[in-house]
Write a protein that holds these residues in place. Structure first.
Motif, PDB file in Angstrom:
ATOM      1  N   THR A   7       0.750  -1.418   0.565  1.00 39.43           N
ATOM      2  CA  THR A   7       0.354   0.030  -0.013  1.00 39.43           C
ATOM      3  C   THR A   7       1.307   2.026   0.427  1.00 39.43           C
ATOM      4  O   THR A   7       0.394   1.984   0.039  1.00 39.43           O
ATOM      5  N   ARG A   8       2.508   1.273   0.285  1.00 37.36           N
ATOM      6  CA  ARG A   8       3.025   2.656   0.707  1.00 37.36           C
ATOM      7  C   ARG A   8       4.182   2.134  -1.023  1.00 37.36           C
ATOM      8  O   ARG A   8       3.786   1.446  -2.057  1.00 37.36           O
ATOM      9  N   ASN A   9       4.142   3.705  -1.210  1.00 39.23           N
ATOM     10  CA  ASN A   9       4.853   4.046  -2.726  1.00 39.23           C
ATOM     11  C   ASN A   9       6.099   3.762  -2.154  1.00 39.23           C
ATOM     12  O   ASN A   9       6.755   3.939  -0.954  1.00 39.23           O
ATOM     13  N   MET A  10       6.852   3.595  -3.168  1.00 43.95           N
ATOM     14  CA  MET A  10       9.075   3.111  -2.640  1.00 43.95           C
ATOM     15  C   MET A  10       9.248   4.541  -2.396  1.00 43.95           C
ATOM     16  O   MET A  10      10.727   4.124  -1.044  1.00 43.95           O
ATOM     17  N   ALA A  11       9.226   5.549  -2.217  1.00 43.91           N
ATOM     18  CA  ALA A  11       9.579   6.625  -1.040  1.00 43.91           C
ATOM     19  C   ALA A  11       9.832   6.153  -0.201  1.00 43.91           C
ATOM     20  O   ALA A  11      10.215   6.687   0.991  1.00 43.91           O
ATOM     21  N   GLU A  12       8.212   5.573   0.738  1.00 43.57           N
ATOM     22  CA  GLU A  12       8.028   5.335   2.193  1.00 43.57           C
ATOM     23  C   GLU A  12       8.704   4.729   2.693  1.00 43.57           C
ATOM     24  O   GLU A  12       8.865   4.050   3.695  1.00 43.57           O
ATOM     25  N   GLY A  13       8.623   3.363   1.992  1.00 40.41           N
ATOM     26  CA  GLY A  13       8.724   2.331   2.396  1.00 40.41           C
ATOM     27  C   GLY A  13       8.272   1.916   2.941  1.00 40.41           C
ATOM     28  O   GLY A  13       6.529   1.943   3.159  1.00 40.41           O
ATOM     29  N   HIS A  14       8.780   1.161   4.666  1.00 38.76           N
ATOM     30  CA  HIS A  14       7.921   0.208   5.490  1.00 38.76           C
ATOM     31  C   HIS A  14       8.784   0.086   6.628  1.00 38.76           C
ATOM     32  O   HIS A  14       9.547   0.667   6.571  1.00 38.76           O
ATOM     33  N   GLY A  15       7.849  -0.133   8.188  1.00 39.60           N
ATOM     34  CA  GLY A  15       8.661  -0.643   9.133  1.00 39.60           C
ATOM     35  C   GLY A  15       8.381  -1.278   9.739  1.00 39.60           C
ATOM     36  O   GLY A  15       8.063  -2.572   8.991  1.00 39.60           O
ATOM     37  N   ARG A  16       8.335  -0.967  10.885  1.00 39.62           N
ATOM     38  CA  ARG A  16       8.308  -2.034  11.837  1.00 39.62           C
ATOM     39  C   ARG A  16       7.008  -3.351  12.057  1.00 39.62           C
ATOM     40  O   ARG A  16       7.077  -4.271  11.864  1.00 39.62           O
ATOM     41  N   ALA A  17       5.680  -2.877  11.240  1.00 44.20           N
ATOM     42  CA  ALA A  17       5.093  -2.716  11.563  1.00 44.20           C
ATOM     43  C   ALA A  17       4.797  -4.167   9.963  1.00 44.20           C
ATOM     44  O   ALA A  17       4.141  -4.712  10.633  1.00 44.20           O
ATOM     45  N   ALA A  18       5.019  -3.618   8.866  1.00 46.99           N
ATOM     46  CA  ALA A  18       5.429  -5.208   7.814  1.00 46.99           C
ATOM     47  C   ALA A  18       6.297  -5.760   8.639  1.00 46.99           C
ATOM     48  O   ALA A  18       6.358  -7.172   8.056  1.00 46.99           O
ATOM     49  N   ASP A  19       7.510  -6.142   9.579  1.00 47.40           N
ATOM     50  CA  ASP A  19       8.792  -7.157  10.123  1.00 47.40           C
ATOM     51  C   ASP A  19       7.540  -7.962  10.903  1.00 47.40           C
ATOM     52  O   ASP A  19       7.773  -8.956  10.815  1.00 47.40           O
ATOM     53  N   ILE A  20       6.844  -7.035  11.324  1.00 48.62           N
ATOM     54  CA  ILE A  20       5.968  -7.575  12.550  1.00 48.62           C
ATOM     55  C   ILE A  20       5.121  -8.506  11.652  1.00 48.62           C
ATOM     56  O   ILE A  20       4.553  -9.792  12.941  1.00 48.62           O
ATOM     57  N   TRP A  21       4.404  -8.464  10.980  1.00 45.48           N
ATOM     58  CA  TRP A  21       3.543  -8.976  10.076  1.00 45.48           C
ATOM     59  C   TRP A  21       4.159 -10.199   9.570  1.00 45.48           C
ATOM     60  O   TRP A  21       3.797 -11.412   9.446  1.00 45.48           O
ATOM     61  N   SER A  22       5.675 -10.014   9.412  1.00 44.48           N
ATOM     62  CA  SER A  22       6.381 -11.691   8.130  1.00 44.48           C
ATOM     63  C   SER A  22       6.340 -12.323   9.380  1.00 44.48           C
ATOM     64  O   SER A  22       6.806 -13.843   9.264  1.00 44.48           O
ATOM     65  N   VAL A  23       6.751 -11.636  11.073  1.00 43.70           N
ATOM     66  CA  VAL A  23       7.030 -12.195  11.954  1.00 43.70           C
ATOM     67  C   VAL A  23       6.248 -13.615  11.758  1.00 43.70           C
ATOM     68  O   VAL A  23       6.416 -14.967  12.813  1.00 43.70           O
ATOM     69  N   GLY A  24       5.211 -13.154  11.790  1.00 44.16           N
ATOM     70  CA  GLY A  24       3.236 -14.156  11.952  1.00 44.16           C
ATOM     71  C   GLY A  24       3.271 -15.009  10.499  1.00 44.16           C
ATOM     72  O   GLY A  24       3.567 -15.810  11.443  1.00 44.16           O
ATOM     73  N   CYS A  25       4.176 -14.277   9.879  1.00 49.50           N
ATOM     74  CA  CYS A  25       4.209 -15.463   8.568  1.00 49.50           C
ATOM     75  C   CYS A  25       5.115 -16.579   8.099  1.00 49.50           C
ATOM     76  O   CYS A  25       4.625 -17.804   8.855  1.00 49.50           O
TER      77      CYS A  25
END
Length: 76
Positions: A7-25
C-alpha cells in the motif's frame, strides 16, 4: 510480503509493522511445515490475498496461545 509494502509507494518504504506481520507468517510456516497460502500456485494469487487485507490461516492444531499471538501480529 506485508500489506504495508503493497500500500505504500517506493519513497515511503515500510516500517516495523511489516516486520511484525512477517514474523507472523514465519510462525505459521514453522507451525504448519508449509509456507502461508501453500494451496496457491501463483505468487500473484497470494499477493492479491495480502493486498485485500487477508492474513494466512493458522494451522488447525495450533494451541490457543499461538492463535492469540497470530491474532496480534497478523493485523492488517
Amino acid at each position: 510480503m506485508a500489506p504495508e509494502v503493497f500500500t505504500r509507494n517506493m519513497a515511503e518504504g515500510h516500517g516495523r509493522a511489516a516486520d511484525i506481520w512477517s514474523v507472523g507468517c514465519v510462525v505459521v510456516e514453522m507451525a504448519s511445515g508449509d509456507r502461508p497460502w501453500a494451496q496457491y500456485d501463483s505468487n500473484y494469487q497470494i499477493m492479491f490475498k495480502v493486498g485485500m487485507g487477508q492474513s494466512p490461516d493458522p494451522p488447525d492444531d495450533m494451541i490457543d496461545e499461538g492463535l492469540d499471538f497470530l491474532g496480534y501480529v497478523l493485523q492488517t
